[in-house]
Write an enzyme that holds these catalytic residues in place. Sequence first.
Site, PDB file in Angstrom:
ATOM      1  N   ASP A  31       0.875  -0.976  -0.236  1.00  0.00           N
ATOM      2  CA  ASP A  31       0.395   0.287   0.070  1.00  0.00           C
ATOM      3  C   ASP A  31       1.203   1.492  -0.094  1.00  0.00           C
ATOM      4  O   ASP A  31       1.852   0.643   0.388  1.00  0.00           O
ATOM      5  CB  ASP A  31      -0.767  -0.061   1.460  1.00  0.00           C
ATOM      6  CG  ASP A  31      -2.022   0.899   0.996  1.00  0.00           C
ATOM      7  OD1 ASP A  31      -3.411   0.671   0.581  1.00  0.00           O
ATOM      8  OD2 ASP A  31      -1.980   2.237   1.168  1.00  0.00           O
ATOM      9  N   ILE A  32       0.492   2.310  -0.274  1.00  0.00           N
ATOM     10  CA  ILE A  32       1.479   3.311  -0.926  1.00  0.00           C
ATOM     11  C   ILE A  32       1.095   4.483   0.348  1.00  0.00           C
ATOM     12  O   ILE A  32       2.344   4.985   0.992  1.00  0.00           O
ATOM     13  CB  ILE A  32       0.641   4.216  -2.206  1.00  0.00           C
ATOM     14  CG1 ILE A  32       1.739   5.461  -2.341  1.00  0.00           C
ATOM     15  CG2 ILE A  32      -0.442   4.821  -1.409  1.00  0.00           C
ATOM     16  CD1 ILE A  32       1.499   5.723  -3.789  1.00  0.00           C
ATOM     17  N   ASN A  90     -12.432  -3.062   2.972  1.00  0.00           N
ATOM     18  CA  ASN A  90     -13.662  -2.389   2.830  1.00  0.00           C
ATOM     19  C   ASN A  90     -14.310  -1.787   2.141  1.00  0.00           C
ATOM     20  O   ASN A  90     -14.366  -1.908   1.002  1.00  0.00           O
ATOM     21  CB  ASN A  90     -12.521  -0.805   2.648  1.00  0.00           C
ATOM     22  CG  ASN A  90     -11.776  -0.602   4.118  1.00  0.00           C
ATOM     23  OD1 ASN A  90     -11.972  -0.911   5.336  1.00  0.00           O
ATOM     24  ND2 ASN A  90     -10.907  -0.463   3.550  1.00  0.00           N
ATOM     25  N   GLY A  96     -15.113   3.423   4.460  1.00  0.00           N
ATOM     26  CA  GLY A  96     -13.515   3.345   3.840  1.00  0.00           C
ATOM     27  C   GLY A  96     -13.080   3.446   2.482  1.00  0.00           C
ATOM     28  O   GLY A  96     -12.204   3.524   2.292  1.00  0.00           O
ATOM     29  N   HIS A 103     -10.595  -5.050  -3.621  1.00  0.00           N
ATOM     30  CA  HIS A 103      -8.955  -5.227  -2.531  1.00  0.00           C
ATOM     31  C   HIS A 103      -8.862  -5.746  -1.238  1.00  0.00           C
ATOM     32  O   HIS A 103     -10.132  -5.388   0.041  1.00  0.00           O
ATOM     33  CB  HIS A 103      -7.765  -4.902  -2.889  1.00  0.00           C
ATOM     34  CG  HIS A 103      -8.641  -3.156  -2.277  1.00  0.00           C
ATOM     35  ND1 HIS A 103      -9.779  -2.353  -3.021  1.00  0.00           N
ATOM     36  CD2 HIS A 103      -8.863  -2.222  -1.581  1.00  0.00           C
ATOM     37  CE1 HIS A 103     -10.001  -1.360  -2.383  1.00  0.00           C
ATOM     38  NE2 HIS A 103      -9.296  -1.314  -1.295  1.00  0.00           N
ATOM     39  N   HIS A 105      -7.150  -5.849   2.049  1.00  0.00           N
ATOM     40  CA  HIS A 105      -5.710  -5.204   3.039  1.00  0.00           C
ATOM     41  C   HIS A 105      -5.345  -6.021   3.863  1.00  0.00           C
ATOM     42  O   HIS A 105      -6.284  -7.104   4.681  1.00  0.00           O
ATOM     43  CB  HIS A 105      -6.611  -4.288   4.020  1.00  0.00           C
ATOM     44  CG  HIS A 105      -7.317  -3.158   3.385  1.00  0.00           C
ATOM     45  ND1 HIS A 105      -6.043  -1.618   2.805  1.00  0.00           N
ATOM     46  CD2 HIS A 105      -7.890  -2.521   2.364  1.00  0.00           C
ATOM     47  CE1 HIS A 105      -6.943  -1.040   2.581  1.00  0.00           C
ATOM     48  NE2 HIS A 105      -8.291  -1.137   1.596  1.00  0.00           N
TER      49      HIS A 105
HETATM   50  P1  5GP Z   1      -9.798   1.593   0.214  1.00  0.00           P
HETATM   51  O1  5GP Z   1     -10.017   2.442   1.263  1.00  0.00           O
HETATM   52  O2  5GP Z   1     -10.535   1.516  -0.968  1.00  0.00           O
HETATM   53  O3  5GP Z   1     -10.339  -0.270   0.969  1.00  0.00           O
HETATM   54  O4  5GP Z   1      -7.853   0.681   0.431  1.00  0.00           O
HETATM   55  C1  5GP Z   1      -7.917   1.513  -1.271  1.00  0.00           C
HETATM   56  C2  5GP Z   1      -6.654   1.213  -0.724  1.00  0.00           C
HETATM   57  O5  5GP Z   1      -4.815   1.637  -2.021  1.00  0.00           O
HETATM   58  C3  5GP Z   1      -5.663   2.799   0.465  1.00  0.00           C
HETATM   59  O6  5GP Z   1      -5.074   1.880   1.857  1.00  0.00           O
HETATM   60  C4  5GP Z   1      -4.866   3.732   0.240  1.00  0.00           C
HETATM   61  O7  5GP Z   1      -3.633   3.607   0.455  1.00  0.00           O
HETATM   62  C5  5GP Z   1      -4.057   2.694  -1.766  1.00  0.00           C
HETATM   63  N1  5GP Z   1      -3.328   3.309  -2.379  1.00  0.00           N
HETATM   64  C6  5GP Z   1      -4.318   4.356  -3.429  1.00  0.00           C
HETATM   65  N2  5GP Z   1      -4.062   4.545  -4.612  1.00  0.00           N
HETATM   66  C7  5GP Z   1      -2.668   3.486  -4.849  1.00  0.00           C
HETATM   67  C8  5GP Z   1      -1.555   3.906  -5.179  1.00  0.00           C
HETATM   68  O8  5GP Z   1      -1.481   4.451  -6.154  1.00  0.00           O
HETATM   69  N3  5GP Z   1      -0.602   3.182  -5.198  1.00  0.00           N
HETATM   70  C9  5GP Z   1      -0.518   2.156  -4.014  1.00  0.00           C
HETATM   71  N4  5GP Z   1      -0.106   1.522  -4.036  1.00  0.00           N
HETATM   72  N5  5GP Z   1      -1.414   2.307  -2.907  1.00  0.00           N
HETATM   73  C10 5GP Z   1      -2.511   3.361  -3.362  1.00  0.00           C
END
Ligand code: 5GP
Length: 117
Positions: A31-32, A90, A96, A103, A105
């Site tokens: 994760d970034i 999420n 969230g 995906h 986590h």
């Molecule tokens: P969500 O909030 O949809 O459950 O998770 C999305 C996740 O994707 C977040 O934890 C966010 O930090 C990660 N994310 C968003 N953009 C990027 C990216 O460009 N590269 C990577 N590696 N992770 C990303």
Amino acid sequence: MSEKTIFQKIIDREIPAPLVYEDEFCVAFNDISPQAPIHVLIVPRKVIPRVGAAEQDDQATLGALLLAAGAVARKLGVDSREKGFRLAINNGVDAGETVPHLHVHLLAGRPLDWPPG
Ligand code: 5GP
């Protein structure tokens, strides 16, 4: 056709992200914005927006995501009883979700509070 998600661009190698794991169904990368010392995203190659949008035909993909999570945990050495990991999905904005491409986590490397916020 709707715009590609950021994860689709990573899967298509349009955006660089070293892969921690990959198989025919899914890829995994860091994760970034990590929320724990280990924070890996496991993403199906097929674009399913979220769990609630998955269909019967997605059964193999959904199973593969959990098997991949176990493989990632083993690879990173966090699959023991003591050194555990948490999986989170999420689904929807209230939960969230920010990227509408299913995906999982995988969080590990520190004690994780329960219940989550
Ligand atoms: P969500 O909030 O949809 O459950 O998770 C999305 C996740 O994707 C977040 O934890 C966010 O930090 C990660 N994310 C968003 N953009 C990027 C990216 O460009 N590269 C990577 N590696 N992770 C990303």
